[in-house]
Design a protein around this motif. Structure first.
Motif, mmCIF file in Angstrom:
data_model
loop_
_atom_site.group_PDB
_atom_site.id
_atom_site.type_symbol
_atom_site.label_atom_id
_atom_site.label_comp_id
_atom_site.label_asym_id
_atom_site.label_seq_id
_atom_site.Cartn_x
_atom_site.Cartn_y
_atom_site.Cartn_z
ATOM 1 N N GLU A 149 -8.352 4.802 6.704
ATOM 2 C CA GLU A 149 -9.453 4.003 6.313
ATOM 3 C C GLU A 149 -9.118 2.771 5.843
ATOM 4 O O GLU A 149 -9.381 1.524 6.102
ATOM 5 C CB GLU A 149 -10.603 4.667 5.477
ATOM 6 N N GLU A 150 -8.049 3.006 4.509
ATOM 7 C CA GLU A 150 -7.776 1.850 3.983
ATOM 8 C C GLU A 150 -6.759 0.931 4.729
ATOM 9 O O GLU A 150 -6.788 -0.492 4.905
ATOM 10 C CB GLU A 150 -6.786 2.346 2.593
ATOM 11 N N SER A 197 -3.964 -0.646 -3.336
ATOM 12 C CA SER A 197 -2.874 -1.719 -2.819
ATOM 13 C C SER A 197 -2.886 -2.618 -3.742
ATOM 14 O O SER A 197 -3.899 -3.109 -4.666
ATOM 15 C CB SER A 197 -3.301 -2.003 -1.206
ATOM 16 N N TYR A 248 0.856 -1.155 -0.034
ATOM 17 C CA TYR A 248 0.031 0.142 0.107
ATOM 18 C C TYR A 248 0.803 1.204 0.101
ATOM 19 O O TYR A 248 2.051 1.290 0.675
ATOM 20 C CB TYR A 248 -0.807 0.064 1.262
ATOM 21 N N ILE A 259 -4.902 5.763 -4.608
ATOM 22 C CA ILE A 259 -5.401 4.913 -3.502
ATOM 23 C C ILE A 259 -5.482 3.486 -4.053
ATOM 24 O O ILE A 259 -6.512 3.219 -4.605
ATOM 25 C CB ILE A 259 -6.528 5.637 -3.019
ATOM 26 N N LYS A 319 -8.883 -1.299 6.903
ATOM 27 C CA LYS A 319 -9.487 -2.286 6.231
ATOM 28 C C LYS A 319 -8.428 -3.361 5.914
ATOM 29 O O LYS A 319 -8.551 -4.662 6.141
ATOM 30 C CB LYS A 319 -10.044 -1.790 4.746
ATOM 31 N N LEU A 320 -7.326 -2.962 5.378
ATOM 32 C CA LEU A 320 -6.291 -3.969 5.041
ATOM 33 C C LEU A 320 -5.643 -4.809 6.275
ATOM 34 O O LEU A 320 -5.464 -5.956 6.059
ATOM 35 C CB LEU A 320 -5.058 -3.326 4.398
ATOM 36 N N VAL A 372 -8.354 9.042 3.927
ATOM 37 C CA VAL A 372 -8.296 7.891 3.104
ATOM 38 C C VAL A 372 -7.443 6.806 3.812
ATOM 39 O O VAL A 372 -7.741 5.658 3.918
ATOM 40 C CB VAL A 372 -7.953 8.315 1.842
ATOM 41 N N CYS A 373 -6.102 7.193 3.993
ATOM 42 C CA CYS A 373 -5.051 6.260 4.093
ATOM 43 C C CYS A 373 -5.225 5.603 5.474
ATOM 44 O O CYS A 373 -5.422 4.327 5.562
ATOM 45 C CB CYS A 373 -3.670 6.773 4.552
ATOM 46 N N GLN A 392 -10.427 1.531 -3.235
ATOM 47 C CA GLN A 392 -11.192 1.968 -2.230
ATOM 48 C C GLN A 392 -12.555 1.117 -1.842
ATOM 49 O O GLN A 392 -12.754 1.095 -0.797
ATOM 50 C CB GLN A 392 -11.463 3.492 -2.366
#
Ligand code: NI
Length: 255
Positions: free
Chosen positions: A133-134, A220, A121, A218, A137-138, A130-131, A235
């Motif tokens: 949240e990502e 990964s 990522y 955004i 999640k990841l 954003v980061c 996303q």
């Protein structure tokens, strides 16, 4: 927001766990039935013992689940082809190449990660929404995969090498998961890395406090054992998508 999101993820994960332990238990049960006489297994089947029918239902749902994801993989493959076509129009393929330093200040290169599955990522620690949240999640997907013994290594590569120094990155990543390997470098090293992954980034103007936002792709990437691109996640992917697609790729992978 984040706390709520993570609670929802945890609840979803918690709901999944009993099912998985059931699967293991029924598998053990089925195995031990194999070893004992066949007629015994047939008998319990014809008596319609709830345990046996439950195991059939669980087994069936595993097959449906797997087929569902295979189907999804197939349609995703078309998306992947479209994506690759888009990416290769006048551009080179995505390559997992880097020569950076980790959060201990130790030199890390892409070569040393060959033979491993990577989730890569790109982001920066000052990213307002954003980061985080990502990463949340990841991290959840990685956690679930590790619990099921899928070996995958998450890498966070900064697009803000000016501010993202090793110690700051470690502190930041630990808020999500200590499993993240944070990678930084000088402007040139980061520039080269982003280029090989086809990641766009551009620092915005500084405000009075010298603060700035870095606009960035955004995305990964799931990188296979040979350093090849296997999948990408935008996303819109949910934690279930990420978890199950990675699982499917690892299970279906042929060297
Ligand atoms: Ni960001």
């Amino acid at each position: 927001m984040l706390a709520l999101a993570s609670r929802q993820l945890l609840q979803r994960a918690a709901l999944k766990r009993p099912l998985q332990s059931n699967i293991i238990r029924t598998q053990i049960r089925l195995n031990s039935q194999d070893k004992s006489s066949k007629s015994k297994a047939t008998r319990s089947m014809s008596y319609g013992s709830p345990v046996t029918w439950k195991s059939v239902a669980v087994g069936g749902s595993i097959i449906v689940f797997t087929l569902g994801y295979l189907y999804k993989l197939k349609s995703d493959r078309q998306k992947q082809i479209d994506f690759n076509n888009k990416m290769t129009m006048g551009q080179a393929d995505i390559k997992c190449l880097f020569d950076l330093v980790d959060t201990d200040g130790k030199k890390r290169t892409s070569e040393e990660f060959r033979g491993r599955w990577l989730l890569v990522y790109f982001g920066f620690t000052h990213c307002p929404d954003v980061c985080p949240e990502e990463l949340e999640k990841l991290s959840e997907a990685i956690d679930r995969l590790h619990k099921e013994k899928f070996d995958i290594t998450p890498l966070f590569i900064t697009v803000d090498p000016q501010r993202d120094k090793p110690a700051l990155m470690r502190k930041y990543l630990d808020e999500f998961s200590s499993k993240w390997i944070g990678l930084t470098g000088d402007d040139e090293q980061i520039g080269r890395t982003a280029k090989s992954f086809r990641v766009y980034y551009s620092p915005g103007p500084k405000d009075q406090d010298n603060d700035y936002i870095v606009d960035h792709t955004i995305i990964s990437y799931l990188i296979g054992p040979k350093g090849q691109l296997m999948e990408y996640f935008g996303q819109t992917r949910t934690v279930d998508d990420v978890e199950n697609l990675i699982k499917s790729h690892i299970m279906l992978y042929k060297d």
